[in-house]
Scaffold this active site. Structure first.
Site, PDB file in Angstrom:
ATOM      1  N   HIS A 140       0.810  -1.222   0.000  1.00 52.98           N
ATOM      2  CA  HIS A 140       0.000   0.000   0.000  1.00 52.98           C
ATOM      3  C   HIS A 140       0.841   1.268   0.000  1.00 52.98           C
ATOM      4  CE1 HIS A 140       0.616  -0.053   4.459  1.00 52.98           C
ATOM      5  NE2 HIS A 140       0.493   1.254   4.317  1.00 52.98           N
ATOM      6  N   GLY A 191     -12.608 -10.677 -11.040  1.00 49.22           N
ATOM      7  CA  GLY A 191     -12.931  -9.555 -11.918  1.00 49.22           C
ATOM      8  C   GLY A 191     -14.162  -8.796 -11.490  1.00 49.22           C
ATOM      9  N   GLY A 222       3.447   6.292   8.410  1.00 53.39           N
ATOM     10  CA  GLY A 222       4.771   6.439   7.799  1.00 53.39           C
ATOM     11  C   GLY A 222       5.729   5.317   8.150  1.00 53.39           C
ATOM     12  N   ASN A 223       5.393   4.546   9.199  1.00 50.31           N
ATOM     13  CA  ASN A 223       6.205   3.387   9.564  1.00 50.31           C
ATOM     14  C   ASN A 223       5.966   2.204   8.632  1.00 50.31           C
ATOM     15  OD1 ASN A 223       5.918   4.653  12.632  1.00 50.31           O
ATOM     16  ND2 ASN A 223       7.839   3.572  12.279  1.00 50.31           N
ATOM     17  N   SER A 224       4.917   2.255   7.829  1.00 51.34           N
ATOM     18  CA  SER A 224       4.567   1.127   6.972  1.00 51.34           C
ATOM     19  C   SER A 224       5.743   0.725   6.093  1.00 51.34           C
ATOM     20  CB  SER A 224       3.369   1.483   6.090  1.00 51.34           C
ATOM     21  OG  SER A 224       2.209   1.606   6.861  1.00 51.34           O
ATOM     22  N   ASP A 240      -0.014  -7.432   1.548  1.00 53.26           N
ATOM     23  CA  ASP A 240       0.557  -6.103   1.758  1.00 53.26           C
ATOM     24  C   ASP A 240       2.091  -6.141   1.748  1.00 53.26           C
ATOM     25  OD1 ASP A 240       0.205  -3.370   1.966  1.00 53.26           O
ATOM     26  OD2 ASP A 240       0.313  -3.377   4.161  1.00 53.26           O
TER      27      ASP A 240
END
Length: 463
Positions: A191, A353, A295-297, A221
């Site tokens: 992400h 889809g 922001g740590n992601s 992720d």
């Protein structure tokens, strides 16, 4: 003069004759009750030559006189103290007035001297030589202190900037990443990236590299970037199966663009099955109370041996409670990372889809009814089809936007999890899947029909 002729008065011995004594006392011999008279002394030889006339002394009067003299002395002493006190006050006032007047008259001169900083001494000491060397923050077993663990992993954490344009003017967001190899492979969260975006990587030594997306998987992720470099500092990966509850850890990342921010905490729990708030996919996570912000992601959860034991992700963090952060265990992330590096995608992932709305809560049910413009029957359940991708096989069936899938191979489905589990239990990419669908007209009449669609292989990492 013979001794027998002497007359004793008090403790004094006098030698006047009896006759003389009687004459001086009007012919009377003094009695014991009479007060002694004061002798008269010769001024030359300083010897008594007789007694003064009428010189009897009243001792009571003498004592009173003496007390009066003492009181007068006390009064004079008190007056002296009062005078000195008021004199001291007067001198103090004079000096104070003089000082104030002097300060006012010389204020400009004093301020000019003050502004020059003359005479101001500020003390500062440095740490002892070698105090910041890494060897001082690790024990004989290789366990670091907090500052040692942060220093050991600092150069392995990068900051990732995502832009929507080739000129890197329109910033979409920032995140963190962990260097895996010295030639530029970097793991982060999916992400953090944009499938059609442009990405820069900022290293701890302030170098900037353009990055290419090697592979990304939104379900887990996890994503991998590559920069052209050959001298980076790769992180050391640990074994997340060895993690213990209560173990001290640090999280290193770049929250709010603040590079290499370190937060500390402990492992609150292990083997937490946590569902992503966007894909609904579960991952095995480490729970920690170390602060993990958006922001740590993509950053690192690190143990006190300087080993990365998890990839932090705000998508698995709790938004309802403070102190609940999660990191994807490195043991679960590692095979995904390796497959993304080798293939660019996770094999076996399929794509139906469709975009859908589940009927798993009251708000979703209201959303579906708003879309249809009518109230659903109480005994009706299914997955509402919000959109259909034209490049997928399911677009070639009778299924239309606004209809429902109510069964997969005879298994009732009403949520994403039920749909995913029913398909993965028996099918994979390239397989044909039978489904029962339903259409509800404006009058609320339900019409059911059968379809069969082929699962498309997902190499995009978006599904």
């Amino acid at each position: 003069m013979d001794e027998k002729d002497n007359i004793y008065i008090g403790n004094e011995t006098v030698s006047p004759t009896e006759e003389t004594v009687m004459t001086e006392n009007n012919g009377q011999i003094p009695s014991k009750d009479d007060k002694p008279v004061q002798p008269h002394y010769d001024s030359f030889m300083y010897e008594p030559i007789g007694f003064q006339q009428n010189s009897q002394i009243n001792y009571t009067e003498m004592k009173a006189v003496e007390e009066i003299k003492i009181k007068k002395q006390h009064i004079r002493h008190e007056r002296t103290i009062i005078v000195m006190f008021f004199l001291l006050i007067l001198i103090t006032l004079i000096l104070g007035i003089y000082g104030i007047a002097s300060d006012i008259l010389n204020s400009e001169k004093n301020l000019s001297v003050f502004n020059q900083g003359q005479g101001v001494i500020i003390y500062q000491n440095a740490k002892p030589d070698g105090a910041n060397e890494l060897k001082n923050f690790v024990d004989e077993n290789g366990r670091y202190t907090t500052e040692g663990a942060a220093a050991s992993v600092r150069n392995s954490i990068v900051e990732i900037y995502t832009y929507s344009d080739t000129f890197h003017k329109n910033l979409l967001g920032t995140g963190s990443g962990v260097i895996l190899t010295n030639d530029g492979y970097i793991v982060t969260n999916a992400h953090v990236l944009d499938a059609n975006g442009y990405h820069d990587v900022h290293t701890a030594d302030d170098k900037i590299y353009s990055a290419k997306v090697i592979g990304r998987d939104s379900k887990t992720d996890i994503a991998v970037l590559k920069v052209n470099a050959d001298n980076l500092s790769p992180a050391i990966l640990g074994d997340s199966d060895e993690v213990m509850v209560g173990e001290q850890v640090i999280a290193v990342g770049n929250p709010a663009g603040l590079s290499n921010t370190v937060t500390d905490g402990i492992v609150s729990a292990v083997n937490r099955k946590v569902r992503s708030d966007t894909t609904g996919f579960e991952m095995n996570c480490i729970q920690t109370n170390a602060d993990i912000s958006p922001g740590n992601s993509g950053g690192a959860l690190v143990n006190m041996y300087g080993q990365v034991i998890g990839i932090t992700s705000s998508k698995y963090a709790s938004t309802l409670y403070e102190g609940l952060g999660f990191a994807i265990t490195i043991n679960e992330a590692k095979p995904i990372i390796e497959e993304l590096i080798n293939n660019g995608f996770i094999g076996g992932r399929f794509r139906i889809g469709i975009t859908l709305i589940s009927m798993n809560d009251i708000s979703s049910l209201y959303a579906i009814q708003d879309e249809l413009g009518l109230e659903l029957p109480e005994d009706f359940s299914g997955i509402y089809i919000n959109d259909i991708s034209e490049d997928c096989d399911i677009a070639n069936t009778e299924l239309k936007k606004g209809d429902f899938i109510i069964e997969i191979n005879g298994i009732p489905v009403s949520t994403y999890d039920e749909l995913y589990n029913a398909i993965t239990a028996s099918y994979g990419a390239g397989d044909k899947v039978p489904a029962k669908c339903a259409h509800i007209d404006k009058d609320g009449k339900i019409t059911t029909y059968e379809i069969e669609f082929m699962l498309m292989e997902d190499t995009s990492g978006d599904y």
